[in-house]
Design a protein around this motif. Sequence first.
Motif, PDB file in Angstrom:
ATOM      1  N   HIS A   1      32.909  41.648  43.155  1.00  0.00           N
ATOM      2  CA  HIS A   1      32.186  40.469  43.648  1.00  0.00           C
ATOM      3  C   HIS A   1      32.838  39.193  43.139  1.00  0.00           C
ATOM      4  CE1 HIS A   1      30.585  41.085  39.589  1.00  0.00           C
ATOM      5  NE2 HIS A   1      30.295  39.798  39.602  1.00  0.00           N
ATOM      6  N   HIS A   2      32.277  38.065  43.563  1.00  0.00           N
ATOM      7  CA  HIS A   2      32.653  36.755  43.027  1.00  0.00           C
ATOM      8  C   HIS A   2      31.389  35.896  42.949  1.00  0.00           C
ATOM      9  CE1 HIS A   2      32.779  35.867  47.370  1.00  0.00           C
ATOM     10  NE2 HIS A   2      32.572  34.613  47.025  1.00  0.00           N
ATOM     11  N   HIS A   3      31.553  34.687  42.421  1.00  0.00           N
ATOM     12  CA  HIS A   3      30.436  33.738  42.247  1.00  0.00           C
ATOM     13  C   HIS A   3      30.883  32.354  42.695  1.00  0.00           C
ATOM     14  CE1 HIS A   3      28.373  36.578  39.530  1.00  0.00           C
ATOM     15  NE2 HIS A   3      29.573  36.815  39.048  1.00  0.00           N
ATOM     16  N   ASP A   4      29.906  31.493  42.922  1.00  0.00           N
ATOM     17  CA  ASP A   4      30.192  30.086  43.192  1.00  0.00           C
ATOM     18  C   ASP A   4      30.369  29.287  41.901  1.00  0.00           C
ATOM     19  OD1 ASP A   4      30.249  30.289  45.939  1.00  0.00           O
ATOM     20  OD2 ASP A   4      28.228  29.496  46.244  1.00  0.00           O
ATOM     21  N   ASP A   5      30.186  29.934  40.760  1.00  0.00           N
ATOM     22  CA  ASP A   5      30.399  29.267  39.476  1.00  0.00           C
ATOM     23  C   ASP A   5      31.287  30.149  38.601  1.00  0.00           C
ATOM     24  OD1 ASP A   5      28.490  31.243  39.066  1.00  0.00           O
ATOM     25  OD2 ASP A   5      27.137  29.993  37.915  1.00  0.00           O
ATOM     26  N   HIS A   6      31.713  29.613  37.483  1.00  0.00           N
ATOM     27  CA  HIS A   6      32.542  30.363  36.547  1.00  0.00           C
ATOM     28  C   HIS A   6      31.667  31.370  35.813  1.00  0.00           C
ATOM     29  CE1 HIS A   6      35.342  27.200  37.418  1.00  0.00           C
ATOM     30  NE2 HIS A   6      34.623  26.292  36.780  1.00  0.00           N
ATOM     31  N   GLU A   7      32.294  32.472  35.356  1.00  0.00           N
ATOM     32  CA  GLU A   7      31.551  33.485  34.608  1.00  0.00           C
ATOM     33  C   GLU A   7      32.345  33.880  33.371  1.00  0.00           C
ATOM     34  OE1 GLU A   7      28.909  37.445  35.434  1.00  0.00           O
ATOM     35  OE2 GLU A   7      30.802  37.300  36.534  1.00  0.00           O
ATOM     36  N   VAL A   8      31.610  34.157  32.290  1.00  0.00           N
ATOM     37  CA  VAL A   8      32.188  34.631  31.039  1.00  0.00           C
ATOM     38  C   VAL A   8      31.530  35.956  30.696  1.00  0.00           C
ATOM     39  CG1 VAL A   8      32.458  34.157  28.573  1.00  0.00           C
ATOM     40  CG2 VAL A   8      32.502  32.263  30.217  1.00  0.00           C
TER      41      VAL A   8
ATOM     42  N   ASP B   1      36.476  41.606  23.243  1.00  0.00           N
ATOM     43  CA  ASP B   1      37.170  40.784  24.230  1.00  0.00           C
ATOM     44  C   ASP B   1      36.213  39.851  24.961  1.00  0.00           C
ATOM     45  OD1 ASP B   1      39.596  41.966  23.649  1.00  0.00           O
ATOM     46  OD2 ASP B   1      39.588  43.285  25.407  1.00  0.00           O
ATOM     47  N   ILE B   2      36.744  38.698  25.361  1.00  0.00           N
ATOM     48  CA  ILE B   2      36.029  37.743  26.195  1.00  0.00           C
ATOM     49  C   ILE B   2      36.820  37.602  27.489  1.00  0.00           C
ATOM     50  CG2 ILE B   2      35.283  35.348  26.442  1.00  0.00           C
ATOM     51  CD1 ILE B   2      34.946  35.302  23.368  1.00  0.00           C
ATOM     52  N   VAL B   3      36.147  37.754  28.621  1.00  0.00           N
ATOM     53  CA  VAL B   3      36.780  37.677  29.939  1.00  0.00           C
ATOM     54  C   VAL B   3      36.293  36.397  30.615  1.00  0.00           C
ATOM     55  CG1 VAL B   3      37.032  38.799  32.183  1.00  0.00           C
ATOM     56  CG2 VAL B   3      36.806  40.203  30.097  1.00  0.00           C
ATOM     57  N   LEU B   4      37.232  35.581  31.096  1.00  0.00           N
ATOM     58  CA  LEU B   4      36.910  34.333  31.781  1.00  0.00           C
ATOM     59  C   LEU B   4      37.254  34.484  33.255  1.00  0.00           C
ATOM     60  CD1 LEU B   4      38.599  31.929  29.218  1.00  0.00           C
ATOM     61  CD2 LEU B   4      36.188  32.586  29.311  1.00  0.00           C
ATOM     62  N   THR B   5      36.308  34.184  34.118  1.00  0.00           N
ATOM     63  CA  THR B   5      36.517  34.296  35.559  1.00  0.00           C
ATOM     64  C   THR B   5      36.197  32.954  36.209  1.00  0.00           C
ATOM     65  OG1 THR B   5      35.799  36.599  35.450  1.00  0.00           O
ATOM     66  CG2 THR B   5      35.888  35.594  37.616  1.00  0.00           C
ATOM     67  N   ARG B   6      37.163  32.437  36.980  1.00  0.00           N
ATOM     68  CA  ARG B   6      36.953  31.171  37.689  1.00  0.00           C
ATOM     69  C   ARG B   6      36.046  31.372  38.895  1.00  0.00           C
ATOM     70  NH1 ARG B   6      43.213  29.915  38.019  1.00  0.00           N
ATOM     71  NH2 ARG B   6      42.968  31.932  38.972  1.00  0.00           N
ATOM     72  N   ALA B   7      35.337  30.333  39.267  1.00  0.00           N
ATOM     73  CA  ALA B   7      34.510  30.361  40.479  1.00  0.00           C
ATOM     74  C   ALA B   7      35.373  30.819  41.650  1.00  0.00           C
ATOM     75  CB  ALA B   7      33.923  28.979  40.755  1.00  0.00           C
ATOM     76  N   GLY B   8      34.861  31.763  42.437  1.00  0.00           N
ATOM     77  CA  GLY B   8      35.547  32.259  43.619  1.00  0.00           C
ATOM     78  C   GLY B   8      36.469  33.434  43.370  1.00  0.00           C
ATOM     79  N   ASP B   9      36.837  33.705  42.110  1.00  0.00           N
ATOM     80  CA  ASP B   9      37.731  34.825  41.817  1.00  0.00           C
ATOM     81  C   ASP B   9      36.960  36.149  41.840  1.00  0.00           C
ATOM     82  OD1 ASP B   9      39.872  33.147  41.563  1.00  0.00           O
ATOM     83  OD2 ASP B   9      40.114  33.426  39.392  1.00  0.00           O
TER      84      ASP B   9
ATOM     85  N   ARG C   1      29.267  48.012  27.201  1.00  0.00           N
ATOM     86  CA  ARG C   1      28.088  47.149  27.156  1.00  0.00           C
ATOM     87  C   ARG C   1      28.581  45.733  26.894  1.00  0.00           C
ATOM     88  NH1 ARG C   1      24.585  51.146  27.035  1.00  0.00           N
ATOM     89  NH2 ARG C   1      24.672  52.803  25.520  1.00  0.00           N
ATOM     90  N   GLY C   2      27.981  44.804  27.603  1.00  0.00           N
ATOM     91  CA  GLY C   2      28.434  43.435  27.443  1.00  0.00           C
ATOM     92  C   GLY C   2      27.363  42.420  27.766  1.00  0.00           C
ATOM     93  N   PHE C   3      27.793  41.190  27.743  1.00  0.00           N
ATOM     94  CA  PHE C   3      26.951  40.013  27.918  1.00  0.00           C
ATOM     95  C   PHE C   3      27.663  39.128  28.926  1.00  0.00           C
ATOM     96  CE2 PHE C   3      26.666  35.574  26.570  1.00  0.00           C
ATOM     97  CZ  PHE C   3      25.308  35.371  26.469  1.00  0.00           C
ATOM     98  N   PHE C   4      26.933  38.564  29.879  1.00  0.00           N
ATOM     99  CA  PHE C   4      27.548  37.657  30.852  1.00  0.00           C
ATOM    100  C   PHE C   4      26.832  36.317  30.859  1.00  0.00           C
ATOM    101  CE2 PHE C   4      24.132  39.560  33.285  1.00  0.00           C
ATOM    102  CZ  PHE C   4      23.637  38.503  34.030  1.00  0.00           C
ATOM    103  N   LEU C   5      27.589  35.285  31.248  1.00  0.00           N
ATOM    104  CA  LEU C   5      27.038  33.947  31.390  1.00  0.00           C
ATOM    105  C   LEU C   5      27.735  33.290  32.576  1.00  0.00           C
ATOM    106  CD1 LEU C   5      26.134  31.301  28.889  1.00  0.00           C
ATOM    107  CD2 LEU C   5      27.886  30.729  30.545  1.00  0.00           C
ATOM    108  N   GLU C   6      26.952  32.856  33.546  1.00  0.00           N
ATOM    109  CA  GLU C   6      27.475  32.062  34.651  1.00  0.00           C
ATOM    110  C   GLU C   6      27.245  30.604  34.286  1.00  0.00           C
ATOM    111  OE1 GLU C   6      26.112  33.344  38.534  1.00  0.00           O
ATOM    112  OE2 GLU C   6      26.026  35.407  37.803  1.00  0.00           O
ATOM    113  N   SER C   7      28.284  29.788  34.459  1.00  0.00           N
ATOM    114  CA  SER C   7      28.321  28.440  33.886  1.00  0.00           C
ATOM    115  C   SER C   7      27.300  27.459  34.450  1.00  0.00           C
ATOM    116  CB  SER C   7      29.714  27.851  34.058  1.00  0.00           C
ATOM    117  OG  SER C   7      30.044  27.757  35.423  1.00  0.00           O
ATOM    118  N   GLY C   8      26.867  27.656  35.655  1.00  0.00           N
ATOM    119  CA  GLY C   8      25.965  26.708  36.302  1.00  0.00           C
ATOM    120  C   GLY C   8      26.471  26.452  37.704  1.00  0.00           C
ATOM    121  N   HIS C   9      25.578  26.406  38.642  1.00  0.00           N
ATOM    122  CA  HIS C   9      25.975  26.340  40.044  1.00  0.00           C
ATOM    123  C   HIS C   9      26.274  24.909  40.491  1.00  0.00           C
ATOM    124  CE1 HIS C   9      23.639  30.063  39.605  1.00  0.00           C
ATOM    125  NE2 HIS C   9      24.624  30.532  40.336  1.00  0.00           N
TER     126      HIS C   9
END
Length: 125
Positions: free
Chosen positions: A39-46, A69-77, A89-97
């Motif tokens: 999938h992808h998002h309209d915002d960045h995700e960590v 590890d920390i994974v950085l994903t740009r909006a749209g990727d 097991r992990g934790f996610f944060l979407e930066s804000g729409h």
Amino acid sequence: MPVLEPGTWLNPDTRPDWCEIGSIGRFAVPLEGGRFERHHHDDHEVWFIAEGKAKIFVDGGERYVQAGDIVLTRAGDIHDIVEVYETVRGFFLESGHPAGGRIGHLDGVAHDVPGLPLPADFPER
């Protein structure tokens, strides 16, 4: 301040008024019977990988990840978990729409995630 219980996540419909985070929560992909969505998002995700070892798809290629590890994903990727070698097991944060941005997984295609033996080229730390 809210406390997120396992299996719950914060999003624009459930977050406090003062919070500008797009969404935040936990994820897990077990060694056996795991599923995930490409999938992808309209915002960045960590992602923060708290436990386990896996191969992911991010930034147009596949990479190994493991606890710490920390994974950085740009909006749209497009991003995904494609193989697991230990339950992840992990934790996610979407930066804000951004204005007009959509919430959640976009164009998500769910699939089984195979649990496989650790590859010989998996990096040691």
